[in-house]
Design a protein around this motif. Sequence first.
Motif, short mmCIF file in Angstrom:
data_model
loop_
_atom_site.label_atom_id
_atom_site.label_comp_id
_atom_site.label_asym_id
_atom_site.label_seq_id
_atom_site.Cartn_x
_atom_site.Cartn_y
_atom_site.Cartn_z
N SER A 319 13.63 -4.40 -1.18
CA SER A 319 13.21 -3.02 -0.89
C SER A 319 11.86 -2.78 -1.54
CB SER A 319 14.25 -2.03 -1.44
OG SER A 319 13.82 -0.71 -1.24
N ASN A 321 8.65 -0.07 -1.89
CA ASN A 321 8.17 1.31 -1.70
C ASN A 321 6.74 1.39 -2.23
OD1 ASN A 321 10.61 3.04 -0.79
ND2 ASN A 321 11.42 1.75 -2.44
N GLY A 332 3.32 0.77 -6.13
CA GLY A 332 4.71 1.13 -5.88
C GLY A 332 5.69 0.25 -6.61
N THR A 333 6.93 0.25 -6.12
CA THR A 333 8.01 -0.48 -6.77
C THR A 333 8.67 -1.45 -5.78
OG1 THR A 333 9.64 1.23 -6.20
CG2 THR A 333 8.50 1.43 -8.32
N SER A 440 12.95 -4.28 3.55
CA SER A 440 12.71 -2.89 3.93
C SER A 440 11.46 -2.41 3.22
CB SER A 440 13.91 -2.02 3.54
OG SER A 440 13.68 -0.67 3.87
N ILE A 441 10.49 -1.90 4.00
CA ILE A 441 9.19 -1.50 3.45
C ILE A 441 8.90 -0.06 3.82
CG2 ILE A 441 6.72 -2.05 3.36
CD1 ILE A 441 7.57 -4.81 4.63
N THR A 442 8.56 0.74 2.83
CA THR A 442 8.14 2.12 3.05
C THR A 442 6.73 2.30 2.50
OG1 THR A 442 10.41 2.93 2.91
CG2 THR A 442 8.66 4.54 2.59
N LYS A 444 3.69 5.25 2.08
CA LYS A 444 3.24 6.64 2.21
C LYS A 444 1.71 6.66 2.27
CE LYS A 444 7.03 9.26 0.18
NZ LYS A 444 7.41 10.29 -0.84
N THR A 479 4.76 9.05 6.40
CA THR A 479 5.58 7.97 5.83
C THR A 479 5.91 6.94 6.91
OG1 THR A 479 6.56 9.46 4.20
CG2 THR A 479 7.71 7.39 4.63
N THR A 481 7.87 3.33 7.91
CA THR A 481 9.00 2.51 7.48
C THR A 481 9.10 1.29 8.39
OG1 THR A 481 10.21 4.45 6.71
CG2 THR A 481 11.48 2.44 7.04
#
Length: 524
Positions: A319, A321, A332-333, A440-442, A444, A479, A481
């Motif tokens: 994951s 973010n 990000g993290t 999974s990549i988000t 912003k 955003t 995703t």
Amino acid sequence: ADFAKFALSNVQVGSVIEVKYIIKSPFILNFWPWEFQREIPKRQSEYWAKIQANYSYNISLRGFLKLTKDEASLVNSCFSYGSSKADCSLYKFGMKDVPAFKEEEFMTAKSNFLSAVNFELSEIKYFDGRVDKITKEWKDVEDELMNHEDFGSQIKKAKSLTEDAVKNLIVTDSSSMYNAKQIFEWVSKNFSWNEEVGKYSQYGVKKAFESKIGNSADINFMLLGCLQNAELDAHPVILSTRSNGSPVSLFPVLSDYNYVVVKLEIGKNIFLLDATDKLMPFGLLPLRCLNGSGRMLAKKKSDFINLNTANGKQKKYTSINLALDESGNFKGTVQITYTDYDASSRRRTISSFGNSEEQTKKIHGEWNGADILNYSNENLKDTSKPFIEKLEIEFTSNEKQPKQIYFNPFLKDKWNDNPFKSTERSFPVDFGAPLQQVVSITIKLPLNYEIDDFPKSLSLALPGEGGKFIFAASRNGNTLTFRNSLSLSKAVYNSQEYHYLKELFGRIVQIHQTDLVFLSKNKP
């Protein structure tokens, strides 16, 4: 062996050299085999074998190419011993237009697939009428092993040596599963593997018990003895490791097997156990053991066991973010959750780094130049739980407020090349264990940037529910995703499924090479 040297004069490029030679060997148990296929192509390869008729051999052909010549005839009175004479069997095997053998990704030992003919002595008929059967039935092999000084006798010694330890480990009122896990953990943590494999004890389990170190058989005999002391339904399973090749399936050839693990049955559940790897959880065999079938040795229910039906997967969930700031930097993290084989592999890698400073330095190199601001992990020693890594990362732009930013979101589990390059593949694709990778990549975006040419979602599937790849892209305001999921539901795919795998990975590589383009809204 004696080697003959000879010189050839006036040899030029394009010359055809033909050599004929005779091999004399005292080894009648394994008559000289012949490999039709090698690393170079052959126009024609033939093998003629003349064998005394009183020697009977099991003849087996390995590989996926077919013989173009397969003849057998009788030669009368070809051999004499005193006043006695014997006929001979003359075998002629041949192949034409033999392609070169090329090693490829995701395959076991190449000896499994090289086209070759092998001979295993099964019976000798003596001139005085006696018959000596060499090839044994599985019952004979099992009896031989269980009475062997370095196999069955060592299991009994291991049981005796660990009797007191087991009394302190098990809890009478607890479940069989609890006690089995307690025993497995005790053996795994207290005895170290010396990296030597074998189906026989190396120096005896008594020495291994005292020194706390032994070969793979010593460790697993110890585990088996403990489980039997706890009155659990446990038996040895012999197998051939992936690098050792596949054993002959038509008849038992004990020399084909080089490893032993433990089968444990609790109720309707069957577990295959190996205590050599301290980072491998209960019920998961090391990948080196996942090679076709093994043979369980038990007086009343001896049978073959499919080693590739284990429940373990190569499983990882990532994951990510990120936020793009107005200056063009990503920060990000990341959280990565490793399960089963991926957990064991990653634990081994992280444990090899040493101190935390070295860990951070090594991990920095895994992220394509990203700055690692913080790193931590969970469950490094607790193999009963998934292994988790957590990172804070930053990608710094070389210029302030760039007009265009190219960014590849596939930061982890990216396929740069298609591992399947051959047009055809005659042997299976063997991943060892099913595979599951999810990223999974988000992202912003700030108000002064927008994405150019938003990527389209894609879904691909292999026939027969063999696996699938899903790339899903969506956006909600500023955003973005992306979800990248690869699932291979089988450990082994046959040659007929190769083209589907090749096409699937070809499309994956295309998608993973695609950069996202972010454009600045600021006017020049």
